[in-house]
Design a protein around this motif. Structure first.
Motif, PDB file in Angstrom:
ATOM      1  N   ALA A 135       0.828  -1.203   0.000  1.00  0.00           N
ATOM      2  CA  ALA A 135       0.000   0.000   0.000  1.00  0.00           C
ATOM      3  C   ALA A 135       0.865   1.256   0.000  1.00  0.00           C
ATOM      4  O   ALA A 135       0.541   2.254  -0.647  1.00  0.00           O
ATOM      5  N   MET A 136       1.987   1.208   0.726  1.00  0.00           N
ATOM      6  CA  MET A 136       2.876   2.362   0.791  1.00  0.00           C
ATOM      7  C   MET A 136       3.684   2.538  -0.494  1.00  0.00           C
ATOM      8  O   MET A 136       3.709   3.620  -1.088  1.00  0.00           O
ATOM      9  N   GLU A 144      -0.885   1.638  -6.915  1.00  0.00           N
ATOM     10  CA  GLU A 144      -0.156   2.908  -6.978  1.00  0.00           C
ATOM     11  C   GLU A 144       0.409   3.237  -5.607  1.00  0.00           C
ATOM     12  O   GLU A 144      -0.302   3.179  -4.589  1.00  0.00           O
ATOM     13  N   ALA A 145       1.681   3.581  -5.565  1.00  0.00           N
ATOM     14  CA  ALA A 145       2.338   3.868  -4.285  1.00  0.00           C
ATOM     15  C   ALA A 145       1.729   5.097  -3.624  1.00  0.00           C
ATOM     16  O   ALA A 145       1.525   6.132  -4.261  1.00  0.00           O
ATOM     17  N   ALA A 146       1.467   4.991  -2.330  1.00  0.00           N
ATOM     18  CA  ALA A 146       0.949   6.118  -1.564  1.00  0.00           C
ATOM     19  C   ALA A 146       2.069   6.903  -0.898  1.00  0.00           C
ATOM     20  O   ALA A 146       1.823   7.985  -0.349  1.00  0.00           O
ATOM     21  N   LEU A 187      -4.752   8.085  -0.217  1.00  0.00           N
ATOM     22  CA  LEU A 187      -4.477   6.941  -1.087  1.00  0.00           C
ATOM     23  C   LEU A 187      -4.023   5.741  -0.272  1.00  0.00           C
ATOM     24  O   LEU A 187      -4.390   4.591  -0.579  1.00  0.00           O
ATOM     25  N   LEU A 188      -3.249   5.987   0.784  1.00  0.00           N
ATOM     26  CA  LEU A 188      -2.809   4.883   1.643  1.00  0.00           C
ATOM     27  C   LEU A 188      -4.014   4.194   2.268  1.00  0.00           C
ATOM     28  O   LEU A 188      -4.096   2.951   2.283  1.00  0.00           O
ATOM     29  N   ALA A 248       0.370   1.843  10.048  1.00  0.00           N
ATOM     30  CA  ALA A 248       1.353   1.872   8.967  1.00  0.00           C
ATOM     31  C   ALA A 248       2.111   3.198   8.954  1.00  0.00           C
ATOM     32  O   ALA A 248       3.336   3.224   8.783  1.00  0.00           O
ATOM     33  N   ILE A 249       1.403   4.299   9.142  1.00  0.00           N
ATOM     34  CA  ILE A 249       2.053   5.619   9.154  1.00  0.00           C
ATOM     35  C   ILE A 249       3.018   5.724  10.324  1.00  0.00           C
ATOM     36  O   ILE A 249       4.157   6.203  10.174  1.00  0.00           O
ATOM     37  N   GLU A 250       2.596   5.290  11.499  1.00  0.00           N
ATOM     38  CA  GLU A 250       3.484   5.348  12.669  1.00  0.00           C
ATOM     39  C   GLU A 250       4.730   4.495  12.453  1.00  0.00           C
ATOM     40  O   GLU A 250       5.854   4.923  12.760  1.00  0.00           O
TER      41      GLU A 250
END
Length: 354
Positions: A161-162, A176-178, A235-236, A250-252
Motif C-alpha cells: 500500500a505504501m 499505486e504507491a501512496a 491513497l494509503l 502503517a504511518i506510525e
C-alpha cells in the motif's frame, strides 16, 4: 484528515558505503555543480520495509517480494506427498498467475518454477496459494481454471500500500504507491574516498612470510543527508481497503523506520547506523513540494556555524520563502531537533498519523 504529509529529514552518516554502484563505490549525484553522496530511494525503502520496526508493528500485514514462489509451492506439495512431476506442474500453474515463467523445461536450478520478474505477493494471495496447494494435495488433482484466479488487490499488505507494486502481465492488479521517497543527497559537497587495507594471517609466524596475507581497497563517504518523503494519506487508506486503524499503524511504523533505520550496506565494516538529527513534518491538502532546493548551494560551515545548524536554517528559510511566494504549503507543521532537544519522535508520529 489532511491528504498529504511531508517529511523533511536530515540524517548524518559517518564514513560508510550504504548504497553501492556497479563498481562498489558509494552512489553519487551532481547537484548545484557539486558532487554529492546519494542513497537511492529503493535502498531506503527496502531497509524500512524489512526492518524489525515493520515486522513488529505490522505483523501479518507485510507482503513477500520474490521470484521463487513456485519453488515454495513445489516444496509444500512434495512435503504433502505429491509426486515430483505433478507437484512441479501444479506449482508452475500457480506461480504463472503472477508472471511469465523463466523456463519451460526443468533445470538444475529449478528455473521452470521461477517467474522472470519479482512479484510482490500480498498476505491474501499467499493464503489463497496455500489453501489451493493443500486442496490439490488432499484430492491428488490439479487446480481448476477458476481456482487459478489467485491474484487479489492486496488490501492487507501495508508495504505494498505504501510503496506500490507493478505486475506487467496483470496491470489490473497494480497498486499505486501512496508514499513517494526521494533519493537522499548530502547537503554539502562530498568526496568518495578510498580505503586501502591489509589482513594478517593469524598462523603466520612472521619468519617465512612477513607480508600481508591479503590486501584490498574499499570506498566510503560521509555526510549529512537530506531525505524527502511525501505520504498521500488518503491513497494509503484506500490501498488498505479503508481500514483506518491499519492506516494509522502503517504511518506510525513508517515514521519510526524513516528516522531510525539505515540501509544495511557494509554495516559490519562501518557500523554506520544513525538516527535522524532533524525532521520537519508538514500536513495539508495543498500540492506537496520538496525542499531540496535549500541545498542547491552546498552548505559550507564557517566560524561557529556547524553543518546541522546551517542545514536546518537553510531548510526553514526555504520553507518560509516558498510560503511567501506561493502561499502556505501546509496547514500545520511539527519539528524535532536533536541538536536543540526540541520535540519527540512519538509526538511526531502522532502528528503525521492524526
Amino acid at each position: 484528515m489532511s491528504r498529504f504529509a511531508q517529511l523533511h529529514i536530515l540524517t548524518s552518516y559517518p564514513p560508510s558505503n550504504l548504497n553501492r554502484d556497479d563498481t562498489g563505490r558509494p552512489k553519487t549525484a551532481l547537484m548545484g555543480d557539486a558532487l554529492r553522496l546519494r542513497i537511492s530511494s529503493q535502498s531506503q525503502k527496502r531497509a524500512w520495509r524489512t526492518s524489525d520496526i515493520f515486522e513488529s508493528a505490522l505483523a501479518g500485514h507485510i507482503g513477500t517480494r520474490t521470484k521463487d514462489m513456485g519453488k515454495r509451492i513445489h516444496t509444500d506439495l512434495m512435503a504433502a506427498g505429491v509426486a515430483d512431476k505433478l507437484a512441479r506442474e501444479w506449482a508452475r500453474q500457480m506461480a504463472g498467475q503472477f508472471g511469465k515463467l523463466k523456463s519451460d523445461k526443468k533445470s538444475d536450478k529449478d528455473e521452470d518454477l521461477q517467474i522472470e520478474q519479482l512479484a510482490h505477493f500480498g498476505p491474501e494471495e499467499i493464503e489463497s496459494i496455500n489453501e489451493l496447494a493443500s486442496a490439490c494435495a488432499a484430492r491428488n488433482a490439479g487446480p481448476t481454471d477458476e481456482e487459478l484466479k489467485l491474484l487479489r488487490m492486496p488490501r492487507r499488505a501495508a508495504d505494498i500500500a505504501m510503496f506500490g507494486r507493478m505486475l506487467a502481465d496483470n496491470p489490473a492488479f497494480n497498486v499505486e504507491a501512496a508514499v513517494q521517497v526521494a533519493h537522499a543527497i548530502t547537503v554539502h559537497k562530498s568526496a568518495v574516498e578510498d580505503d586501502y587495507f591489509s589482513a594478517v594471517d593469524d598462523l603466520n609466524d612472521g619468519q617465512s612470510d612477513r607480508g600481508a596475507a591479503h590486501i584490498g581497497e574499499r570506498s566510503f563517504g560521509a555526510g549529512l543527508f537530506y531525505i524527502y518523503v511525501c505520504i498521500d494519506r488518503e491513497l494509503l487508506k484506500e490501498n488498505l481497503g479503508g481500514d483506518e486503524a491499519l492506516t494509522g499503524k502503517a504511518i506510525e511504523a513508517l515514521v519510526h523506520a524513516i528516522t531510525k533505520v539505515s540501509p544495511t550496506g557494509m554495516q559490519n565494516s562501518h557500523a554506520s547506523r544513525a538516527y535522524a538529527s532533524y525532521v520537519l513534518a508538514e500536513k495539508g491538502d495543498q500540492q506537496p513540494r520538496s525542499l531540496a532546493q535549500s541545498f542547491l548551494k552546498p552548505v559550507q560551515p564557517r566560524g561557529d556555524g556547524d553543518m546541522l545548524t546551517l542545514a536546518v536554517k537553510a531548510l526553514e528559510q526555504r520553507r518560509e520563502n516558498f510560503d511567501k511566494v506561493y502561499g502556505a504549503c501546509s496547514d500545520a507543521h511539527y519539528p524535532i531537533n536533536v541538536e536543540t532537544g526540541e520535540g519527540t519522535l512519538d509526538a511526531l508520529a502522532q502528528f503525521v498519523r492524526a
